[in-house]
Write a protein that holds these residues in place. Structure first.
Motif, PDB file in Angstrom:
ATOM      1  N   SER A   2       0.848  -1.191   0.000  1.00  0.00           N
ATOM      2  CA  SER A   2       0.000   0.000   0.000  1.00  0.00           C
ATOM      3  C   SER A   2       0.882   1.238   0.000  1.00  0.00           C
ATOM      4  CB  SER A   2      -0.919   0.008   1.223  1.00  0.00           C
ATOM      5  OG  SER A   2      -0.171   0.130   2.403  1.00  0.00           O
ATOM      6  N   PHE A   3       0.270   2.370  -0.316  1.00  0.00           N
ATOM      7  CA  PHE A   3       0.983   3.643  -0.181  1.00  0.00           C
ATOM      8  C   PHE A   3       0.027   4.661   0.411  1.00  0.00           C
ATOM      9  CE2 PHE A   3      -0.602   6.171  -3.781  1.00  0.00           C
ATOM     10  CZ  PHE A   3      -1.124   5.194  -4.609  1.00  0.00           C
ATOM     11  N   GLU A   4       0.597   5.727   0.918  1.00  0.00           N
ATOM     12  CA  GLU A   4      -0.186   6.744   1.616  1.00  0.00           C
ATOM     13  C   GLU A   4       0.125   8.130   1.080  1.00  0.00           C
ATOM     14  OE1 GLU A   4       0.784   6.571   5.773  1.00  0.00           O
ATOM     15  OE2 GLU A   4      -0.203   4.634   6.048  1.00  0.00           O
ATOM     16  N   PHE A   5      -0.862   8.991   1.192  1.00  0.00           N
ATOM     17  CA  PHE A   5      -0.629  10.420   1.029  1.00  0.00           C
ATOM     18  C   PHE A   5      -1.548  11.137   1.995  1.00  0.00           C
ATOM     19  CE2 PHE A   5      -3.265   8.979  -2.515  1.00  0.00           C
ATOM     20  CZ  PHE A   5      -4.403   9.753  -2.402  1.00  0.00           C
ATOM     21  N   VAL A  83      -4.854  14.318   7.577  1.00  0.00           N
ATOM     22  CA  VAL A  83      -5.852  13.441   6.971  1.00  0.00           C
ATOM     23  C   VAL A  83      -5.094  12.565   5.978  1.00  0.00           C
ATOM     24  CG1 VAL A  83      -8.032  13.315   5.725  1.00  0.00           C
ATOM     25  CG2 VAL A  83      -7.544  15.311   7.186  1.00  0.00           C
ATOM     26  N   THR A  84      -5.098  11.254   6.223  1.00  0.00           N
ATOM     27  CA  THR A  84      -4.284  10.333   5.434  1.00  0.00           C
ATOM     28  C   THR A  84      -5.152   9.335   4.695  1.00  0.00           C
ATOM     29  OG1 THR A  84      -2.513  10.500   7.079  1.00  0.00           O
ATOM     30  CG2 THR A  84      -2.425   8.615   5.579  1.00  0.00           C
ATOM     31  N   ALA A  85      -4.832   9.132   3.423  1.00  0.00           N
ATOM     32  CA  ALA A  85      -5.436   8.064   2.633  1.00  0.00           C
ATOM     33  C   ALA A  85      -4.418   6.946   2.525  1.00  0.00           C
ATOM     34  CB  ALA A  85      -5.808   8.558   1.245  1.00  0.00           C
ATOM     35  N   ARG A  86      -4.849   5.730   2.795  1.00  0.00           N
ATOM     36  CA  ARG A  86      -3.995   4.555   2.624  1.00  0.00           C
ATOM     37  C   ARG A  86      -4.630   3.710   1.526  1.00  0.00           C
ATOM     38  NH1 ARG A  86      -3.071   1.958   7.893  1.00  0.00           N
ATOM     39  NH2 ARG A  86      -1.639   3.698   8.122  1.00  0.00           N
ATOM     40  N   LEU A  87      -3.853   3.467   0.481  1.00  0.00           N
ATOM     41  CA  LEU A  87      -4.388   2.813  -0.704  1.00  0.00           C
ATOM     42  C   LEU A  87      -3.781   1.438  -0.914  1.00  0.00           C
ATOM     43  CD1 LEU A  87      -4.146   5.898  -3.036  1.00  0.00           C
ATOM     44  CD2 LEU A  87      -6.045   5.210  -1.600  1.00  0.00           C
ATOM     45  N   GLY A  88      -4.623   0.525  -1.352  1.00  0.00           N
ATOM     46  CA  GLY A  88      -4.175  -0.817  -1.694  1.00  0.00           C
ATOM     47  C   GLY A  88      -4.323  -1.051  -3.184  1.00  0.00           C
ATOM     48  N   GLY A  89      -4.941  -2.152  -3.554  1.00  0.00           N
ATOM     49  CA  GLY A  89      -4.978  -2.550  -4.948  1.00  0.00           C
ATOM     50  C   GLY A  89      -6.214  -2.171  -5.742  1.00  0.00           C
ATOM     51  N   SER A  90      -7.232  -1.626  -5.138  1.00  0.00           N
ATOM     52  CA  SER A  90      -8.469  -1.312  -5.851  1.00  0.00           C
ATOM     53  C   SER A  90      -8.304  -0.068  -6.728  1.00  0.00           C
ATOM     54  CB  SER A  90      -9.602  -1.079  -4.849  1.00  0.00           C
ATOM     55  OG  SER A  90     -10.688  -0.420  -5.454  1.00  0.00           O
ATOM     56  N   HIS A  91      -8.510  -0.235  -8.032  1.00  0.00           N
ATOM     57  CA  HIS A  91      -8.394   0.901  -8.949  1.00  0.00           C
ATOM     58  C   HIS A  91      -9.418   1.989  -8.610  1.00  0.00           C
ATOM     59  CE1 HIS A  91      -7.413   3.018 -12.644  1.00  0.00           C
ATOM     60  NE2 HIS A  91      -8.717   3.197 -12.791  1.00  0.00           N
ATOM     61  N   TYR A 112       0.379  19.026   1.378  1.00  0.00           N
ATOM     62  CA  TYR A 112       0.332  17.680   0.830  1.00  0.00           C
ATOM     63  C   TYR A 112       1.643  16.955   1.092  1.00  0.00           C
ATOM     64  CZ  TYR A 112       0.088  14.030  -2.757  1.00  0.00           C
ATOM     65  OH  TYR A 112       0.098  12.832  -3.426  1.00  0.00           O
ATOM     66  N   ALA A 113       1.564  15.668   1.434  1.00  0.00           N
ATOM     67  CA  ALA A 113       2.748  14.820   1.582  1.00  0.00           C
ATOM     68  C   ALA A 113       2.400  13.440   1.042  1.00  0.00           C
ATOM     69  CB  ALA A 113       3.167  14.721   3.044  1.00  0.00           C
ATOM     70  N   ALA A 114       3.406  12.743   0.473  1.00  0.00           N
ATOM     71  CA  ALA A 114       3.138  11.431  -0.124  1.00  0.00           C
ATOM     72  C   ALA A 114       4.342  10.518  -0.014  1.00  0.00           C
ATOM     73  CB  ALA A 114       2.757  11.593  -1.587  1.00  0.00           C
ATOM     74  N   ASP A 115       4.046   9.201   0.020  1.00  0.00           N
ATOM     75  CA  ASP A 115       5.101   8.190  -0.052  1.00  0.00           C
ATOM     76  C   ASP A 115       5.735   8.191  -1.434  1.00  0.00           C
ATOM     77  OD1 ASP A 115       4.538   7.313   2.500  1.00  0.00           O
ATOM     78  OD2 ASP A 115       3.459   5.526   1.867  1.00  0.00           O
ATOM     79  N   LEU A 116       4.902   8.344  -2.455  1.00  0.00           N
ATOM     80  CA  LEU A 116       5.330   8.304  -3.849  1.00  0.00           C
ATOM     81  C   LEU A 116       5.013   9.629  -4.520  1.00  0.00           C
ATOM     82  CD1 LEU A 116       3.837   4.820  -4.771  1.00  0.00           C
ATOM     83  CD2 LEU A 116       6.215   5.320  -4.208  1.00  0.00           C
TER      84      LEU A 116
END
Length: 143
Positions: A2-5, A83-91, A112-116
């Motif tokens: 997963s990744f977060e922003f 406020v963080t969104a953690r995302l997995g595999g769902s498009h 704004y901050a992000a892993d990627l």
């Protein structure tokens, strides 16, 4: 994997769920966030994208700031939220989060901050990328 922003802002700038949904529609996104409370959101947030149910993980935390007394303690500032969104595999979940957070950044003027990716991109560029992501998703849903 997963990744977060995240968006960091003050509590007085956080919109109501209705205002956030209205801003999404005003910008041309057929995305609707499920109901939640800023003071207790921690986990899956249901979201509809073009009438298809999806969602993503969203967490709202107080930001811990270091206070100096020989650097020995820190405390949470109740007025600053990450406020963080953690995302997995769902498009669809990824699309919902990217679009929603681009709009949240515009609404709050937050940081704004992000892993990627490049967090130094201007908010207008992130909004343009969100619009591109949304257009691709709409194309795939129409097939």
């Amino acid at each position: 994997m997963s990744f977060e922003f995240s968006i960091t802002t003050t509590t007085d700038r956080l919109p109501s769920v209705q205002a956030w949904n209205d801003a999404l529609r005003e910008r041309g996104f057929d995305v609707s966030l499920g109901d939640f409370r800023w003071d207790s959101q921690a986990g899956f947030l249901p979201v509809r994208v073009a009438s298809v149910q999806s969602g993503f993980e969203m967490y709202v935390d107080s930001v811990t700031q270091k206070r100096s007394l020989l650097g020995l303690f820190s405390r949470s500032d109740p007025q600053v939220r990450r406020v963080t969104a953690r995302l997995g595999g769902s498009h669809l979940g990824c699309t919902a989060a990217v679009v929603s957070f681009a709009v949240l950044e515009a609404l709050t003027g937050g940081t704004y901050a992000a892993d990627l990716g490049d967090p130094k991109l201007p908010a207008t560029q992130r909004m343009a990328e969100a619009q591109g992501t949304y257009s691709q998703t709409r194309f795939l849903l129409a097939r």
